[in-house]
Structures are given as C-alpha cells and as structure tokens.
Motif scaffolding. Structure first.
Motif, PDB file in Angstrom:
ATOM      1  N   PHE A 286       1.015  -1.078  -0.011  1.00 36.02           N
ATOM      2  CA  PHE A 286      -0.001  -0.140  -0.041  1.00 36.02           C
ATOM      3  C   PHE A 286       0.783   1.229  -0.079  1.00 36.02           C
ATOM      4  O   PHE A 286       0.269   2.107  -0.096  1.00 36.02           O
ATOM      5  CB  PHE A 286      -0.919   0.025   1.030  1.00 36.02           C
ATOM      6  N   ASP A 287       2.133   1.113  -0.166  1.00 34.96           N
ATOM      7  CA  ASP A 287       3.026   2.197  -0.086  1.00 34.96           C
ATOM      8  C   ASP A 287       4.076   1.788  -0.683  1.00 34.96           C
ATOM      9  O   ASP A 287       4.610   0.680  -0.815  1.00 34.96           O
ATOM     10  CB  ASP A 287       3.355   2.928   1.233  1.00 34.96           C
ATOM     11  N   THR A 288       5.187   2.783  -1.323  1.00 35.27           N
ATOM     12  CA  THR A 288       6.270   2.395  -2.310  1.00 35.27           C
ATOM     13  C   THR A 288       7.279   1.886  -1.421  1.00 35.27           C
ATOM     14  O   THR A 288       8.396   1.479  -1.958  1.00 35.27           O
ATOM     15  CB  THR A 288       6.607   3.497  -2.980  1.00 35.27           C
ATOM     16  N   LEU A 289       7.585   2.136  -0.125  1.00 35.57           N
ATOM     17  CA  LEU A 289       8.269   1.715   0.990  1.00 35.57           C
ATOM     18  C   LEU A 289       8.052   0.344   1.437  1.00 35.57           C
ATOM     19  O   LEU A 289       8.972  -0.265   2.124  1.00 35.57           O
ATOM     20  CB  LEU A 289       8.625   2.547   1.961  1.00 35.57           C
ATOM     21  N   HIS A 290       6.980  -0.276   1.133  1.00 38.92           N
ATOM     22  CA  HIS A 290       6.669  -1.540   1.496  1.00 38.92           C
ATOM     23  C   HIS A 290       6.705  -1.685   3.000  1.00 38.92           C
ATOM     24  O   HIS A 290       7.143  -2.694   3.580  1.00 38.92           O
ATOM     25  CB  HIS A 290       7.542  -2.702   0.926  1.00 38.92           C
ATOM     26  N   LEU A 291       6.132  -0.803   3.515  1.00 40.61           N
ATOM     27  CA  LEU A 291       6.217  -0.796   5.059  1.00 40.61           C
ATOM     28  C   LEU A 291       5.122  -1.566   5.983  1.00 40.61           C
ATOM     29  O   LEU A 291       5.318  -2.104   6.848  1.00 40.61           O
ATOM     30  CB  LEU A 291       6.058   0.751   5.576  1.00 40.61           C
ATOM     31  N   VAL A 292       4.014  -1.591   5.197  1.00 43.79           N
ATOM     32  CA  VAL A 292       2.826  -2.492   5.960  1.00 43.79           C
ATOM     33  C   VAL A 292       2.104  -2.802   4.727  1.00 43.79           C
ATOM     34  O   VAL A 292       1.497  -2.102   4.071  1.00 43.79           O
ATOM     35  CB  VAL A 292       2.200  -1.849   6.811  1.00 43.79           C
ATOM     36  N   ASN A 293       2.277  -4.305   4.585  1.00 50.35           N
ATOM     37  CA  ASN A 293       1.613  -4.895   3.505  1.00 50.35           C
ATOM     38  C   ASN A 293       0.575  -5.877   3.758  1.00 50.35           C
ATOM     39  O   ASN A 293       0.393  -6.450   4.864  1.00 50.35           O
ATOM     40  CB  ASN A 293       2.788  -5.654   2.508  1.00 50.35           C
ATOM     41  N   THR A 294      -0.061  -6.636   2.642  1.00 54.95           N
ATOM     42  CA  THR A 294      -1.059  -7.503   2.895  1.00 54.95           C
ATOM     43  C   THR A 294      -0.396  -8.780   2.098  1.00 54.95           C
ATOM     44  O   THR A 294       0.242  -8.914   1.042  1.00 54.95           O
ATOM     45  CB  THR A 294      -2.516  -7.098   2.473  1.00 54.95           C
ATOM     46  N   TYR A 295      -0.813 -10.088   2.737  1.00 53.19           N
ATOM     47  CA  TYR A 295      -0.028 -11.366   2.104  1.00 53.19           C
ATOM     48  C   TYR A 295      -1.301 -12.331   1.914  1.00 53.19           C
ATOM     49  O   TYR A 295      -2.646 -12.243   2.380  1.00 53.19           O
ATOM     50  CB  TYR A 295       0.844 -11.986   3.099  1.00 53.19           C
ATOM     51  N   GLY A 296      -0.808 -13.117   1.135  1.00 55.86           N
ATOM     52  CA  GLY A 296      -1.579 -14.466   1.198  1.00 55.86           C
ATOM     53  C   GLY A 296      -1.038 -15.090  -0.152  1.00 55.86           C
ATOM     54  O   GLY A 296      -0.426 -14.879  -0.819  1.00 55.86           O
ATOM     55  N   ALA A 297      -1.530 -16.591  -0.412  1.00 57.04           N
ATOM     56  CA  ALA A 297      -0.933 -17.421  -1.066  1.00 57.04           C
ATOM     57  C   ALA A 297      -1.952 -18.554  -1.620  1.00 57.04           C
ATOM     58  O   ALA A 297      -2.620 -18.956  -0.635  1.00 57.04           O
ATOM     59  CB  ALA A 297       0.437 -17.976  -0.860  1.00 57.04           C
ATOM     60  N   PHE A 298      -1.911 -18.878  -2.831  1.00 56.48           N
ATOM     61  CA  PHE A 298      -2.685 -20.044  -3.396  1.00 56.48           C
ATOM     62  C   PHE A 298      -4.228 -20.024  -2.987  1.00 56.48           C
ATOM     63  O   PHE A 298      -4.791 -20.910  -2.592  1.00 56.48           O
ATOM     64  CB  PHE A 298      -2.103 -21.282  -2.747  1.00 56.48           C
ATOM     65  N   GLY A 299      -4.594 -18.743  -3.243  1.00 54.55           N
ATOM     66  CA  GLY A 299      -6.255 -18.799  -3.233  1.00 54.55           C
ATOM     67  C   GLY A 299      -6.867 -19.293  -4.468  1.00 54.55           C
ATOM     68  O   GLY A 299      -8.065 -19.774  -4.328  1.00 54.55           O
ATOM     69  N   SER A 300      -6.169 -19.745  -5.464  1.00 52.84           N
ATOM     70  CA  SER A 300      -6.772 -20.788  -6.297  1.00 52.84           C
ATOM     71  C   SER A 300      -5.959 -21.804  -6.474  1.00 52.84           C
ATOM     72  O   SER A 300      -4.441 -21.485  -6.224  1.00 52.84           O
ATOM     73  CB  SER A 300      -7.135 -20.294  -7.696  1.00 52.84           C
TER      74      SER A 300
END
Length: 480
Positions: free
Chosen positions: A324-338
């Motif tokens: 959510f920012d170009t410095l990657h300070l706080v992000n959202t994650y997840g894998a293999f939703g499909s």
C-alpha cells in the motif's frame, strides 16, 4: 521503563536478528547471481529502460541517481557483506546508532533492488522481507532491552501473513472448503521439491487432514500470538512446525523461512535457555530516551499504516500480496487462493544447422528448478529463489505473464548469451548459439508408483501445442 521493555526476549531477539540477516544474505546472493540476465543493461527487462518510465516517487531507489551494472553489483555485494557481518554478531555489538545504521542500509539497499525489479520481483516475500527488515532497524543491540512494542509489531506481521493466507483460501478456491486442494497442489505447485512426488501420493484422507490442519494453523492459531506466555509461544511453535512441513514439500523461496524467522521472535528466553547452551538471564538493558521516542514513533506509524491492510483482511475483495506504499512498510499477504488442477510446462528447444545428409534435431534446454527432463528428480532450492523458473510457471498458465520478457529470453538464447545460460541447468549446445529456437507447451503429470518402479522417472508429459513458433536471429533483427 517496564512498559517499554520485554526482558524475557533477549535471546529471541538475537536469534531473530541473526536469522533475518541470513534471509537478507540469500536475497542479495540471488541478486548478484541473476541480475545481469534479468535486469542488467542487456537484460530481459533492463533497469535503465524502466527508470526512464517511472519517477523516484513511484519507485524509490538509489538507482534513480545513477545506474550501471557495476553499481548494481556493488549494491548487492554490500548487502552480502553487511549480512555476513550481522550473522557473525558484529552488528549486535556496535553502538546503538551504528547497529541501526547497518540494518537501515540493508533495508534501503534491498528496497532499491525490489523497486526496480519489475516482474522478476513481484512476489509477496519481497515485501515481507522489506517490512520485517524495516522493523528490525529499531529492535536495538546487545546492550539495549528488547522493545515490547516492536516485538508485538513482528507478531502483527506474522498474524497478517498467516491469517491473510487462510482467508484468501476460504474465499477463493472451493477445494479449500471441501478439503481436496492437496489432491492437486503438490503436483501443480510452482516448483516441486525432492519430496513433492511422495507428498502427492499420500493417501487422500491424509491430504484432507493436512488441509484441515492448515486451516487451523492459519485461521485460529494466529490469534494466540497476542496472548501471554506460554500460549503465544506454543502458537508460534505450531506455526514454525507447519512452515517446516511446507519447506520439505516444495520450493517457495524464502516465504516459509520468513514465517519461521518471525515465529522464532515469539519464543521466550525460557525456551531458548532450555534448547541452547545460553544463559537466559540478562542485566537490565539501557533505554536511551531518544531511542524510546523513536520506537514509539515507529510503532505509531505502523499502527496508522495498518489500517488499509487490516481493512483488506475483512474485505470480500481481499487483495493478495499487495503493498500500500512504495516503501513496503505495511503490506497484505496471501498465497494459493486458487489451485491449478493441471500442470503445464513450457519446453524450450533449439536446433543447430544440420550437416549435409543429417536430419534436423531439436534439443531441449534444461532449467535448474522447473520440471523439464522426465527422469530428472526435483531438487531443493529454497530459500534460494530461481526467478526465471518461477516466471516460466506463470507463463505456462497464461501467455500474458510471458510478455515482454520471454521473447527477449529466446533472443538471448539465439546468441548464446553467457549470463542467460547461467540461469539454466544445461544448454544442449554448450556455449554455441543455436540456429533456431522454439517453445512447446506440455501437460505434466507425476508418474504412478508402478511407473516409477519401472524406471519411467517422476514425470510423464503430453504435448498440448506450440507456445512459440520457431524463430531465428534474423526474425529479431527484422523486428528491430
């Protein structure tokens, strides 16, 4: 300042910092070994071309100041050196400002690489390393007590990593809800490991147990991270064991190892004192006022920036692996939703000019990690990341993932570019250029127990069609 310090986590912080430095080391080694072919001035996605299209504000990187392949190599080698120094414990013994400076330089150097890495660096574990690395800047050194607020910040990262992955599964593919995803996943995952064939052939009821255990680990256990010890430590231990299970079942770069490193920061000194020959007792740590203020300010910043990732978790349209920012300070994650039910692979083949009277013969290039030869058993590479192999998996699913780098990859094979060939396990022509290159699309399947015993190798494949028609150097010259 009892409210500020977490006296029971001295060893946990030390283990976390050394382990995180080891992940940094791997990340910078990957950059050193692969950047020239992928991102260099003569690479498939050249950084100089990218820098002409984006501003510093859009992609903060020191390479906006100046770019050369030598400078990129210098950045990556500096990261390797600082990582080694930190693993060896020297960083921890420096005065607090210098300790923070080393961690800040590691973060800034890797941020500079990720923000110009384009499609090659579009993976969630890049943001995960940067977010965790930013928090590590402010964790202190050997003479300062661990700051409670930022240790909770590490748990918040681990919570979002696990809980986000669990939610994206429940909201995504129905096979996660009927517990059947592992009927397919071990066979169709991006890069199988040496044990993936065996995992695939486990009894199907056990596959359902695995999925159910995964749901418990990702959707229930993360809430225990914020409870008092020993509950939080037990929950972290469950996550670490689960991640180790994933490590031996496939190759996911340093994603699983980052989760393990974060989990280690939750384990109390009483555990480490029992496991390691280390005295868990420590004198009261120094708490400089300026550092307390800085840690509180960083904690507040993380809290404010967490609004959008937290909102994303509860959204019906949950984004996966987003910054959510170009410095990657706080992000959202997840894998293999499909989960893919069928595995497709691109086989890249070349042919030299035949001698008079000889039949033309196509020969296949072998990749290091992705399946090519049917008898070549998969290897364990993680936490090392084979970026080309991963993008080949995506390209096989959809040609859109192959643009614009795949034609440039083929063009470099046609001139036997040395840096490109280093990304491969083997070229059938050595360092000689082929006259023609083509790409075919195959469906790959694991062999059965009977076929394996009969010596057929671990893979079988069926031709689906042509992925790229035969091309020559003249084709690329004509297109400019």
């Amino acid at each position: 300042m009892d409210w500020f310090t977490a006296d029971g986590y001295w060893i946990g912080r030390l283990v976390f910092q050394r382990a995180l430095a080891a992940i940094y080391l791997v990340a910078f080694l990957v950059a050193v070994n692969q950047f020239r072919a992928l991102l260099g001035s003569d690479g498939m996605l050249p950084i100089p071309d990218y820098l002409r299209r984006v501003s510093f504000r859009q992609a903060p990187s020191l390479f906006h100041w100046r770019y050369s392949d030598a400078l990129f190599a210098g950045v990556a080698w500096t990261g390797i050196l600082l990582s080694l120094v930190t693993i060896g414990g020297l960083t921890d013994r420096l005065p607090l400002p210098l300790t923070m400076l080393v961690w800040a330089v590691l973060w800034a150097l890797y941020l500079s690489i990720v923000n110009v890495g384009q499609r090659w660096y579009g993976f969630g574990w890049e943001s995960l390393l940067l977010e965790t690395g930013f928090v590590a800047i402010f964790l202190g050194n050997a003479s300062t007590a661990p700051p409670l607020l930022l240790l909770l910040g590490l748990r918040w990262i681990l919570f979002r990593l696990e809980f986000g992955a669990g939610l994206i599964k429940l909201r995504g593919d129905p096979c996660w809800r009927d517990l059947t995803c592992l009927y397919y996943h071990h066979e169709t995952q991006p890069m199988p490991g040496p044990l993936s064939w065996w995992f695939h052939h486990l009894p199907r009821p056990l596959h359902k147990v695995e999925v159910l255990a995964n749901h418990g680990t990702q959707l229930v256990v993360p809430f225990g991270l914020f409870l008092p010890q020993p509950v939080s430590g037990v929950c972290a231990g469950i996550m670490v064991v689960t991640q180790l299970w994933l490590v031996i079942s496939g190759n996911f770069a340093w994603l699983n190892w980052m989760a393990i490193v974060l989990g280690l920061s939750v384990l109390p000194d009483a555990f480490w004192g029992w496991l390691l020959p280390i005295d868990p007792s420590h004198p009261a740590g120094a708490t400089p006022t300026w550092w307390v203020v800085l840690v509180c300010a960083v904690s507040l910043l993380i809290l404010v920036l967490s609004y959008r990732p937290a909102r994303n978790l509860v959204s019906r349209h949950q984004a996966m692996n987003a910054s959510f920012d170009t410095l990657h300070l706080v992000n959202t994650y997840g894998a293999f939703g499909s989960i893919s039910r069928v595995r497709y692979e691109i086989a890249v083949e070349g042919m030299v000019e035949p001698e008079p009277g000889e039949e033309p013969q196509w020969r296949e290039y072998e990749f290091k990690g992705k399946p090519t030869g049917l008898h070549r058993w998969p290897r364990q590479f993680a936490p090392y990341h084979l970026r080309l192999d991963w993008l080949m998996w995506f390209a096989a699913m959809s040609p859109s993932y192959a643009m614009p780098w795949f034609p440039r990859f083929v063009e470099r094979l046609l001139r036997a570019d040395r840096d490109t060939l280093k990304l491969l396990h083997r070229s059938p022509f050595g360092d000689r250029p082929p006259a023609v290159v083509r790409a075919l699309l195959y469906r790959y399947e694991y062999t059965s127990w009977a076929e394996l015993r009969a010596g057929q190798g671990c893979w079988s494949r069926q031709l689906v069609g042509e992925f790229l028609r035969p091309v020559t150097r003249e084709d690329f010259s004509a297109s400019g």
